[in-house]
Motif scaffolding. Structure first.
Motif, short mmCIF file in Angstrom:
data_model
loop_
_atom_site.label_atom_id
_atom_site.label_comp_id
_atom_site.label_asym_id
_atom_site.label_seq_id
_atom_site.Cartn_x
_atom_site.Cartn_y
_atom_site.Cartn_z
N GLN A 7 2.52 -14.55 5.41
CA GLN A 7 1.85 -13.26 5.25
C GLN A 7 1.49 -13.01 3.79
O GLN A 7 0.38 -12.57 3.47
CB GLN A 7 2.76 -12.14 5.77
CG GLN A 7 2.14 -10.74 5.61
CD GLN A 7 3.10 -9.66 6.07
OE1 GLN A 7 4.14 -9.95 6.65
NE2 GLN A 7 2.73 -8.41 5.82
N LYS A 8 2.47 -13.28 2.88
CA LYS A 8 2.19 -13.08 1.46
C LYS A 8 1.09 -14.02 0.98
O LYS A 8 0.26 -13.64 0.15
CB LYS A 8 3.48 -13.30 0.65
CG LYS A 8 4.51 -12.20 0.83
CD LYS A 8 4.02 -10.89 0.28
CE LYS A 8 5.06 -9.81 0.44
NZ LYS A 8 4.58 -8.49 -0.05
N ASP A 15 -2.11 -12.52 2.00
CA ASP A 15 -2.43 -11.38 1.15
C ASP A 15 -2.93 -11.84 -0.21
O ASP A 15 -3.91 -11.29 -0.76
CB ASP A 15 -1.20 -10.49 0.98
CG ASP A 15 -0.83 -9.79 2.28
OD1 ASP A 15 -1.66 -9.76 3.20
OD2 ASP A 15 0.31 -9.28 2.36
N ASP A 24 0.21 -5.12 -3.29
CA ASP A 24 1.63 -4.82 -3.47
C ASP A 24 1.91 -4.62 -4.95
O ASP A 24 1.42 -5.38 -5.79
CB ASP A 24 2.49 -5.96 -2.92
CG ASP A 24 3.93 -5.53 -2.70
OD1 ASP A 24 4.40 -4.66 -3.44
OD2 ASP A 24 4.57 -6.08 -1.78
N GLN A 51 3.39 -7.57 -6.91
CA GLN A 51 2.57 -8.74 -7.19
C GLN A 51 1.94 -8.59 -8.58
O GLN A 51 1.90 -7.50 -9.16
CB GLN A 51 1.46 -8.89 -6.14
CG GLN A 51 1.98 -9.25 -4.76
CD GLN A 51 0.86 -9.42 -3.77
OE1 GLN A 51 -0.28 -9.06 -4.04
NE2 GLN A 51 1.18 -9.98 -2.60
N THR A 104 3.78 -13.65 -7.05
CA THR A 104 4.65 -12.81 -6.22
C THR A 104 6.08 -13.27 -6.41
O THR A 104 6.37 -14.47 -6.33
CB THR A 104 4.28 -12.90 -4.73
OG1 THR A 104 2.92 -12.49 -4.56
CG2 THR A 104 5.18 -12.00 -3.90
#
Length: 617
Positions: free
Chosen positions: A76-77, A80, A226, A229, A304
């Motif tokens: 998922q990250k 993103d 986010d 990040q 991240t």
């Protein structure tokens, strides 16, 4: 030494006459509750086995769930971050297009009349800045005559711009197109920036725009999904364009304002391949995604903190902890039930066995009234304990007798020892017709014999010193003034003179000092000292005789063998005084324990010091 009376069988567990073990309560029924806090080995092993199996199963499930959750979060990250890279690439393309439009719009208005009108040109440049303040910070025009017009002419005239002339030349790299420079420091903005230049038509000059990198950084921060990040923007040649100076996950150089990226960290980012990688951050590893999807040819690295992945699976710990606690509670109850059903009788028997510790036997022991193998084991154990009690009583009585016999045997070695030397002294005086000395020596000998054959084997230290003086008197009569005996007891507490010591303990030490120290040297001094140190009485005998080597000291302190215990004085196997010193050492060990010993220190040709330690009451 008086022989101790043996204790009755039922009192063996008591260590003092007034402290006897309380009687064991008799069982009121065949089934008795297990004492709290005690678990039989069967219960422990069963519980540990089931707990280990459950722990392995839960660990496998937890590892699989965490691994799957971590992979899902990473995926998922990654999506993103990839989306942020694409959006940033689109934004940079749009950013470049806006700058190109600004430069083209400004160049289209710069005809010969505008270029010659300095005030009008400045107003036009300021208007362009006002309309595009979020993108361009300053505009400059280099005219054909070499003069420079700025959107902020006053600041330019005061501060200047040493890099500007060099920057105008980048317009010649691709004529007719917008060209851009590597990052540089602009005194007009007081920060690093980048210049975009476009050559005017008919070689009329160059228009140049400096972008606001702080505005660019702010806009890129807004694109992030986010707050945990971060990003770093590089040119194709590896120069930093933009980064977040307030980031918590990247390392900065110490004592820099505004904060500058650490050189090693920046080099690591530049060297990353395109795609997903890992890099060390300020507080741990970071996941990095690198891409160059923009028309500027710049590299964008999104970062991240991997702690986010661990935070994403923390809720699994709570769920597994709850299920695990419930399962282990049920496991404990189940194991306890099995243990109470099968192992309670064995536990009772083990508890009774545990009472036999340190030679303490508690009587009477309770038998387990059962007809199975456990009952047979209990009856056999009960019979064995009774037999052990009888054997322990017998061993204690025998040890007391043996100890008393050893002490008397050691003392009997000392008596003929000094008697032999004293008679030899009297014989020598008689040959010299020294009648008065013979009479004085005989009186001293009678005093020593009366003292040595007394009933008690323990005497006061004062009595032992008195007998030592009689022995020294005999030696002075025989050898005259060449033999000197001294006592240094002035600072001794009078109460210490009443301390009980083994009889004839000091005489072998003085005798050894005389015959092995002073006699061979032709004369000297023997000195007796006593003092209290660290709760013990230390008595030492010092002489200034021949001294001894370490080998000789070790030989004298060697324990007596069976052949030497009955050796006569003067026996060449050990020497007359060697037996005396080993005898003293053995009597100290038997009388007071291994913590009390005899110590010899000597310097050959100069002196010898023999010290013994005695307990104080």
């Amino acid at each position: 030494m008086d022989k101790p009376q043996p204790k009755p069988l039922t009192q063996l567990q008591a260590t003092e006459p007034e402290r006897q073990a309380p009687p064991e309560p008799q069982p009121t029924s065949r089934t008795q509750p297990r004492p709290p806090g005690r678990f039989v080995s069967m219960f422990v092993k069963l519980f540990l086995a089931l707990a280990a199996a459950s722990l392995l199963a839960f660990s496998g499930l937890l590892y699989g769930a965490m691994d799957s959750s971590r992979e899902a979060l990473i995926e998922q990250k990654s999506e993103d971050m990839t989306m942020f890279v694409e959006r940033t690439g689109q934004y940079l393309d749009l950013y470049l297009q806006n700058i190109r439009n600004i430069l083209l719009n400004a160049s289209s208005r710069m005809d010969e009349a505008m270029l010659s009108d300095t005030d009008g040109l400045q107003r036009m440049l300021r208007t362009q800045i006002e309309l595009n303040s979020g993108i361009v910070a300053h505009l400059f025009v280099l005219r054909r005559d070499g003069t420079v017009v700025s959107s902020n002419q006053l600041a330019y005239d005061i501060v200047g711009h040493p890099e500007l002339r060099r920057l105008f030349r980048i317009a010649d790299e691709n004529p007719g197109l917008v060209n851009w420079s590597e990052p540089y420091y602009s005194p007009m903005q007081v920060e690093r920036t980048i210049a975009f230049a476009l050559a005017l038509k008919d070689d009329a000059g160059v228009v140049l725009a400096e972008i606001s990198t702080s505005q660019l950084t702010k806009r890129l921060n807004e694109l992030l999904y986010d707050s945990d990040q971060d990003f770093t923007l590089f040119t194709g040649q590896g120069h930093i364009v933009s980064y977040d100076p307030d980031s918590r996950i990247v390392p900065y150089k110490p004592a820099t304002l505004p904060p500058e990226l650490d050189d090693d960290f920046a080099d690591a980012l530049i060297g990353l391949p395109n795609g997903i990688s890992r890099v060390a951050g300020a507080a741990g590893p970071l996941m990095a995604v690198k891409s160059e999807r923009n028309q500027l040819g710049w590299y964008l690295v999104t970062l991240t903190d991997e702690k986010l992945f661990r935070q994403g699976v923390r809720h699994l710990y709570g769920r597994f902890a709850g299920v695990g606690a419930l399962w282990f509670s049920l496991l404990l109850v189940l194991t306890l039930a099995i243990s109470r059903h099968f192992a309670t009788p064995i536990n009772r028997l083990a508890l009774q066995m545990d009472r036999i510790r340190g030679e303490r036997l508690v009587a009477p022991f309770r038998q387990i009234e059962r007809s199975d193998e456990i009952g047979r084991l209990s009856r056999s154990f009960y019979t064995m304990v009774g037999r052990i009690q009888e054997l322990v009583q017998t061993v204690k009585e025998n040890e007391e007798r043996k100890k008393a016999m050893e002490m008397k045997l050691l003392l009997s070695q000392i008596r003929p020892h000094f008697l032999y030397n004293t008679l030899a002294c009297i014989g020598s005086l008689a040959k010299q017709h020294r009648t008065e000395e013979v009479e004085e020596t005989i009186r001293s000998l009678i005093k020593l014999l009366s003292y040595s054959i007394g009933r008690s084997d323990l005497v006061a230290l004062e009595e032992e010193i008195g007998a030592l003086r009689a022995y020294a008197q005999i030696q002075r009569v025989r050898y005259g003034e060449t033999f000197r005996y001294e006592e240094r007891l002035d600072g001794l507490d009078p109460s210490l003179l009443a301390v009980r010591v083994p009889k004839l303990l000091l005489q072998p030490l003085v005798e050894n000092a005389f015959f092995h120290g002073i006699a061979g040297k032709g004369g000297g001094t023997v000195r007796l000292q006593a003092a209290e140190e660290q709760g013990r009485l230390r008595v030492s005998v010092w002489d200034d005789g021949e001294g001894m080597t370490e080998e000789r000291i070790a030989e004298l302190l060697r324990p007596l063998s069976g052949a030497e215990e009955g050796a006569e004085p003067g026996d060449p196997a050990r020497g007359s005084n060697g037996i005396g010193l080993a005898n003293v050492r053995e009597r100290l060990r038997l009388g007071f324990g291994p913590g009390y010993d005899l110590d010899i220190r000597s310097e050959p040709g100069r002196w010898t010091l023999v010290t013994i330690e005695l307990p104080l009451p």
